[in-house]
Structure formats: structure tokens, C-alpha cells
Scaffold this motif. Structure first.
Motif, PDB file in Angstrom:
ATOM      1  N   LEU A  91       0.834  -1.209   0.000  1.00 14.86           N
ATOM      2  CA  LEU A  91       0.000   0.000   0.000  1.00 14.86           C
ATOM      3  C   LEU A  91       0.867   1.257   0.000  1.00 14.86           C
ATOM      4  CD1 LEU A  91      -2.898  -0.590   2.567  1.00 14.86           C
ATOM      5  CD2 LEU A  91      -3.132   0.071   0.173  1.00 14.86           C
ATOM      6  N   THR A  92       1.951   1.192   0.770  1.00 19.79           N
ATOM      7  CA  THR A  92       2.864   2.339   0.846  1.00 19.79           C
ATOM      8  C   THR A  92       3.465   2.630  -0.527  1.00 19.79           C
ATOM      9  OG1 THR A  92       3.367   1.763   3.126  1.00 19.79           O
ATOM     10  CG2 THR A  92       4.938   3.216   2.021  1.00 19.79           C
ATOM     11  N   ALA A  93       3.837   1.566  -1.229  1.00 20.43           N
ATOM     12  CA  ALA A  93       4.384   1.762  -2.579  1.00 20.43           C
ATOM     13  C   ALA A  93       3.312   2.359  -3.490  1.00 20.43           C
ATOM     14  CB  ALA A  93       4.897   0.435  -3.134  1.00 20.43           C
ATOM     15  N   ASP A 193       8.321   7.588   1.623  1.00 19.65           N
ATOM     16  CA  ASP A 193       7.133   6.919   2.171  1.00 19.65           C
ATOM     17  C   ASP A 193       7.490   5.661   2.967  1.00 19.65           C
ATOM     18  OD1 ASP A 193       5.398   8.880   1.364  1.00 19.65           O
ATOM     19  OD2 ASP A 193       5.095   8.010  -0.607  1.00 19.65           O
ATOM     20  N   LEU A 194       8.570   4.980   2.585  1.00 17.65           N
ATOM     21  CA  LEU A 194       9.001   3.834   3.398  1.00 17.65           C
ATOM     22  C   LEU A 194       9.485   4.326   4.765  1.00 17.65           C
ATOM     23  CD1 LEU A 194      10.804   1.730   0.637  1.00 17.65           C
ATOM     24  CD2 LEU A 194       8.763   1.042   1.916  1.00 17.65           C
ATOM     25  N   LYS A 195      10.126   5.484   4.769  1.00 22.06           N
ATOM     26  CA  LYS A 195      10.555   6.068   6.058  1.00 22.06           C
ATOM     27  C   LYS A 195       9.331   6.456   6.887  1.00 22.06           C
ATOM     28  CE  LYS A 195      15.100   7.834   4.763  1.00 22.06           C
ATOM     29  NZ  LYS A 195      15.804   8.981   4.175  1.00 22.06           N
ATOM     30  N   SER A 196       8.312   6.988   6.233  1.00 24.21           N
ATOM     31  CA  SER A 196       7.076   7.341   6.951  1.00 24.21           C
ATOM     32  C   SER A 196       6.432   6.094   7.546  1.00 24.21           C
ATOM     33  CB  SER A 196       6.062   7.996   6.014  1.00 24.21           C
ATOM     34  OG  SER A 196       6.569   9.179   5.507  1.00 24.21           O
ATOM     35  N   LEU A 197       6.463   4.999   6.779  1.00 26.13           N
ATOM     36  CA  LEU A 197       5.877   3.751   7.288  1.00 26.13           C
ATOM     37  C   LEU A 197       6.642   3.286   8.520  1.00 26.13           C
ATOM     38  CD1 LEU A 197       3.900   1.353   6.910  1.00 26.13           C
ATOM     39  CD2 LEU A 197       5.609   0.293   5.427  1.00 26.13           C
ATOM     40  N   ALA A 198       7.970   3.339   8.444  1.00 27.91           N
ATOM     41  CA  ALA A 198       8.781   2.905   9.586  1.00 27.91           C
ATOM     42  C   ALA A 198       8.533   3.791  10.798  1.00 27.91           C
ATOM     43  CB  ALA A 198      10.261   2.931   9.206  1.00 27.91           C
TER      44      ALA A 198
END
Ligand code: BTN
Length: 268
Positions: A91-93, A193-198
Motif C-alpha cells: 500500500l505504501t508503494a 514513504d518507506l521512512k514514513s511507514l517505519a
């Protein structure tokens, strides 16, 4: 692609990459690379053409020349991504692709970008991008994020059925796009966005909720051998598809959307 590949490592988070004029599947190659302990990540496998591209489940992913096809290998720990969040990477991607493409489209034309749960990006009501995230069985901790974005490939001479389901940046804008630039934008957005997810940034689930194209529609989901239907209430913070059913609200974490508001979606 043009020969301007140097920017991939100088202007993005990539440690290294490889490029193929033709390959079976960039995801297959990425899964193979994941067995190499010494691989520098994030690592990109990029191809101009795939002969056996894969989609979700047993689906094939076919695209004519001009699509942007790549698989990104990341080390989850490098991003501080705990295993509990891996199911949200897809979803993040999708959010990242929506945001990246939106930043490139002319803002005065009213193009509509959206996310069709769980992993499709829609442009003006048709699928423009598919995402396939895989967890390699070896060297646990790496993730493969496969993305196929229809850029300069056109569906205008495809069958009427396919034309009603799929589109590309070229078909929506009548322009020829620089795929290198699109790739750079997508990679930067993916990193953010991967950083936001983390970081458990609440703005990320807000964005997938806002982008959800199924919200408010009657959706039929195939889960295993069963079909379940309900009015879609959006995408939950934990990534589930929220369906309002006669017996109350239920969230679904797997399955395939077969149709929504009467429109079949599984042909592509
Ligand atoms: C889907 O829509 O079901 C997902 C499609 C994912 C396609 C991309 S293209 C690049 C990467 N390599 C593959 O074989 N698949 C993904």
C-alpha cells in the motif's frame, strides 16, 4: 531508457542497480539476487521489457514496450521496518506511485489518481500500475518491491475490453515521457514513504484512505473459494479493506477484488 543511469546512484538512495534490455521478470531476478549476502541495498533491477512478468497470485503481467518495469530490493532493517509492517509495504508503494505521478502530471487537467486496494494505481478510472511485493524465502529481512507503471506504452490499439481497464501516462496526456525522470521521482517518493511507514507517520494511512477508489462502492471480494460483498468504507490504518455488510463492518486482509459497483476488475 536513456543512458543517463549515473543519476540513479548519485541522486537517489540506491546503492547499486542493474539494467536489462530484456529479462524474464525483474522480480524473479531480484529474488535471485536476494540470496547474495554481500548485495548492496537498496538495489534496483530495471528492465525495458519482460518476457514473463508476474502479477499477483498466478497472474501474468504483460506490457508492451515503453512501460517502466523495476524491482527494488530493500533491507527492512535499514529502514527500521519491523516485520509487523511488511504487509503495508505494498500500500505504501501504491501511495508513493500516486504521489510521484501526481507531481509529474499537469495540475490543470484534473487527472485523478487513486489506489485500488490492495496494490493497483488507477489513473482516470483505469489501471496504470501494478505492484507486487515479495518476501524472499532466503536471507529473511529483505523485501522485493516490483512495480510496473504504464508510461509510454499505449492501449489505444488494444482490445476494447483491455482499453476499458488499462491506461498509461502517454494515453492520458498524449505526451512522450522521459522514463528516467519518472523513475527518479518514484524512487525518491518511495524512500520518503518507506521512512514514513517505519516512523508510523499517521499521514500515510490518511493518504491511502483519501486515495482509495473503492470507497463508497459495492465491492465483491474473492477470499479463497468464497465471495464476500459489502459497501466499501475505505482502507483501514492497518491496511485492511473495510467492508460494511449486513452483519456489521469487517476488515479483509487478503483476497482479490472481483468487481465493484458491477464493474468486473479481474481481467487485468
Ligand atoms: C499486479 O498488478 O498484479 C502486479 C503487477 C506487478 C508487475 C511488476 S512489473 C516489474 C515487476 N516484475 C514482475 O515480474 N512483476 C513486477
Amino acid at each position: 531508457m536513456s543512458a543517463n543511469f549515473a543519476r540513479l546512484t548519485t541522486e537517489t538512495f540506491l546503492a547499486d542497480f542493474e539494467h536489462y534490455a530484456e529479462i524474464g521478470s525483474t522480480n524473479d531476478r531480484a529474488l535471485q539476487l536476494c540470496t547474495e549476502e554481500s548485495l548492496f541495498t537498496p538495489y534496483l533491477v530495471l528492465a525495458d521489457r519482460q518476457t514473463s512478468g508476474r502479477g499477483r497470485g498466478s497472474n501474468r503481467w504483460w506490457s508492451s514496450d515503453g512501460a517502466l518495469l523495476f524491482s527494488l530490493i530493500i533491507e527492512a532493517a535499514e529502514f527500521g521496518l519491523p516485520e509487523s509492517r511488511w504487509p503495508l509495504v505494498s500500500l505504501t508503494a501504491g501511495v508513493a506511485v500516486c504521489q510521484g505521478v501526481a507531481s509529474l502530471l499537469p495540475s490543470d487537467r484534473g487527472h485523478e489518481l487513486g489506489l485500488k486496494w490492495p496494490n493497483d494505481v488507477w489513473l482516470n478510472g483505469r489501471k496504470a500500475c501494478g505492484i507486487l511485493v515479495e518476501v524472499p524465502p532466503t536471507l529473511r529481512g529483505r523485501l522485493v518491491i516490483g512495480i510496473g507503471l504504464n508510461v509510454n506504452n499505449s492501449f489505444t490499439s488494444a482490445s476494447k475490453e483491455l482499453q476499458s481497464l488499462a491506461t498509461s501516462l502517454h494515453d492520458e496526456t498524449d505526451a512522450n515521457w522521459d522514463r528516467d525522470s519518472v523513475l527518479l521521482v518514484l524512487l525518491r517518493q518511495l524512500e520518503d514513504d518507506l521512512k514514513s511507514l517505519a516512523a508510523d507517520d499517521v499521514r500515510l494511512p490518511e493518504r491511502w484512505q483519501t486515495l482509495s477508489v473503492l470507497t463508497g462502492r459495492d465491492v465483491t471480494l474473492e477470499v479463497g473459494q468464497q465471495h464476500v460483498s459489502g459497501r466499501c468504507l475505505g482502507i483501514a490504518t492497518d491496511g485492511g479493506l473495510r467492508l460494511q455488510r449486513a452483519d456489521g463492518e469487517r476488515n479483509f486482509y487478503g483476497g482479490t477484488v472481483k468487481s465493484f459497483s458491477g464493474k468486473p476488475t479481474d481481467a487485468f
